[in-house]
Design an enzyme around this catalytic site. Structure first.
Site, PDB file in Angstrom:
ATOM      1  N   GLU A 214       0.893  -1.270  -0.335  1.00 45.39           N
ATOM      2  CA  GLU A 214       0.131   0.069  -0.204  1.00 45.39           C
ATOM      3  C   GLU A 214       0.933   1.239  -0.054  1.00 45.39           C
ATOM      4  O   GLU A 214       1.583   1.679   1.165  1.00 45.39           O
ATOM      5  CB  GLU A 214      -0.898   0.012   1.387  1.00 45.39           C
ATOM      6  CG  GLU A 214      -2.079  -1.072   1.094  1.00 45.39           C
ATOM      7  CD  GLU A 214      -2.987  -0.697   0.167  1.00 45.39           C
ATOM      8  OE1 GLU A 214      -3.373   0.343   0.099  1.00 45.39           O
ATOM      9  OE2 GLU A 214      -3.668  -1.997  -0.457  1.00 45.39           O
ATOM     10  N   CYS A 252      -2.024   9.372   1.699  1.00 48.16           N
ATOM     11  CA  CYS A 252      -1.422   8.825   0.672  1.00 48.16           C
ATOM     12  C   CYS A 252      -2.510   9.198  -0.526  1.00 48.16           C
ATOM     13  O   CYS A 252      -2.376   9.155  -1.545  1.00 48.16           O
ATOM     14  CB  CYS A 252      -1.159   7.722   0.771  1.00 48.16           C
ATOM     15  SG  CYS A 252      -2.681   6.604   1.260  1.00 48.16           S
TER      16      CYS A 252
END
Ligand code: NAI
Ligand code: 6NA
Length: 487
Positions: A214, A252
């Site tokens: 991720e 993110c």
């Protein structure tokens, strides 16, 4: 050099033994652990608030919205769907398999290593933990050392509330992470940056361990004023949230930069200024509504992005900072050089470059020319542009007329593509991420086809070619059998 394997050997052995005992395969155990997470979040809420404020300056409302509330939602979703997820599923069979039955079962992978990040320390630890538990695994979690207060609360609360023989938290940074990676896991779930992801993958390769990465990237937001049938006020609030509202831009899936039409740039700047002031007031540092920069290293990195000469001159709003408080005010830049670090590196902070284009359709080529982002955003109701953005750009996900909100949707997979990572989770995708989907086939002896075995001859070839067709005709005349195969 001493063996690294001595480190954490005991912890690893205990969770391995627990997995081998079969305890975590019991649905009742999995449900008990998911319930325990809900109790943990409720009963230790104040500890979590305090740690998030200490490490990141997060207001407790933001902390609840982004971490406690979101994790509780995920745990409840898993509890509500666990029976369905874990039930075996009958599958249809081809004629060649007649007569048989077959089903798909989900089995746990085993012992899982979860390495998480500092910006949403509870959310990014518990979301994969929920999936790993739902799938029946045992877990070693290593949270980020950059959020030490949160890491400490994770250790205490997880060991207090969850089954310590199955779920353990190991604190530390790179050196601890590397020692853990020396061990053989059945899955590694990593959240972080690309450099460390390469280290994780290299270590995983030694044991052929499956990995989910991720990662991050530069998430663009296309702001199309031509088709502005959208509500400008709502759009501005969502863009500002998407950039500054989640962990102060250290997210993110946060908006990294904006692409918009050149002629509307002045309008956009003024609108953004207006709504930044509405969100954070005249003095954002005193607003208690925007997270601080995680540490001095990242503070100086962000300052460095602004200090490039041609970047500094592109600042049209904000730009001030306070190193002692690790605070940088929401900053807007207009057309910084495309080869500057702020436009080539992931910003991961409260700096918002606006890149202007003659035509908004040029944003498709702009995005395609760069590494695949974790998220793409389009504030437009131009259907042609929407279709082109969906079909001609690639990203972990794409959201129109909002930002970040997709993270909370359990029915959509969350994860990257290309440089933003691979593997996906949230909702059932978390369950599947930590499961092995095993095919189970039950054959009978009622019929066997001699033409599937040697010795070979041309007759068998003819039967292979036509036999199945004649079988199909036979079956279609016998509904009992046809029902098995044709559903
Ligand atoms: N896709 C997502 O959900 C998220 C992605 N990110 C990405 O992560 C990056 C920032 O997060 P950071 O925590 O600063 O990333 P990082 O890669 O520096 O650290 C991530 C984790 O890896 C550990 N680690 C560091 N060096 C290691 C090593 N040599 N061996 C094993 N473990 C090691 C750290 O202690 C931490 O727990 C950004 O690129 C951001 O985009 C951040 C949050 C969420
Ligand atoms: C509230 C949403 C958090 C998503 C994880 C991230 O963007 O770093």
């Amino acid at each position: 050099m001493g063996s690294l394997l001595g480190d954490f050997e005991e912890e690893l052995q205990e969770v391995r033994d627990t997995f081998n005992s079969g305890k975590t395969r019991e649905i009742s155990w999995r449900k008990s652990q998911l319930q325990a997470i809900l109790s943990l979040l409720k009963e230790r809420e104040s500890d979590i608030f305090k740690a998030l404020n200490q490490d990141l300056g997060k207001h407790h409302v933001e902390a609840f919205r982004d971490e406690i509330g979101t994790v509780a939602k995920s745990a409840k979703y898993a509890l509500g769907n666990l029976n369905k997820w874990t039930a075996s599923k009958k599958v249809k069979l081809p004629l060649a398999a007649f007569p048989s039955t077959a089903k798909l079962v989900h089995e746990p992978l085993g012992v899982v290593l979860i390495i998480s990040s500092w910006n949403f320390p509870f959310g990014l630890s518990f979301e994969p933990i929920i999936g790993a538990i739902a799938a029946g695994n045992t877990i070693i979690l290593k949270p980020s050392e950059l959020a030490p207060a949160c890491s400490s609360v994770l250790v205490k609360t997880i060991h207090d509330y969850l089954d310590k023989s199955a779920i353990k938290v190991v604190e530390g940074g790179a050196s601890v992470g590397e020692k853990l990676l020396q061990h053989n896991f059945d899955k590694i779930f990593f959240t972080g940056g690309g450099r460390v992801a390469q280290i994780v993958m290299a270590a995983a390769a030694k044991n052929l361990t499956p990995v989910t990465l991720e990662l991050g990237g530069k998430c663009p937001a296309v702001v199309d004023f031509i088709s502005s049938t959208w509500d400008r006020k709502i759009a501005m609030k969502r863009i500002i949230w998407g950039k500054f509202g989640a962990c102060g831009g250290q997210a993110c899936i946060g908006i990294d930069y904006i692409l918009t039409q050149k002629k509307f740039a002045p309008t956009l700047v003024e609108l953004l200024k207006k709504y930044i002031m509405k969100s954070f007031g005249d003095n954002p540092m005193e607003s208690n509504s925007i997270a601080k920069i995680i540490n001095n290293k990242h503070f100086l990195r962000l300052k460095g992005l602004l200090d490039e000469p041609l970047v500094k001159s592109s600042i049209v709003f904000g730009g001030s900072s306070n190193e002692e408080k690790l605070f940088i005010e929401p900053t807007i830049l207009l057309d910084p050089p495309l080869d500057s670090a702020i436009m080539t590196e992931e910003i991961f902070g409260p700096l918002l470059p606006i890149i202007t284009l003659e035509n908004i359709e040029d944003s498709v080529a702009f995005i395609r020319a760069r590494p695949k982002p974790l998220s793409v955003y389009g504030f437009t109701n131009n259907e042609k542009l929407q279709k082109r953005m969906i079909s001609e750009t690639s990203s972990g996900s794409i959201t129109f007329n909002d930002a970040i909100i997709q993270y909370a949707v359990d029915t959509l997979p969350f994860g990257g593509v290309g440089g933003s990572g691979f593997g996906r989770y949230h909702g059932k995708y978390s369950f599947e991420n930590f499961s092995h989907q095993k095919g189970v086939m039950m054959r009978g002896y009622l019929i066997d086809f001699g033409f599937r075995y040697p010795p070979w001859n041309n007759k068998k070839l003819q039967l292979l070619k036509s036999g199945l067709r004649s079988l199909q005709e036979a079956l279609l005349h016998n509904s009992k059998y046809a029902q098995i195969f044709l559903g």
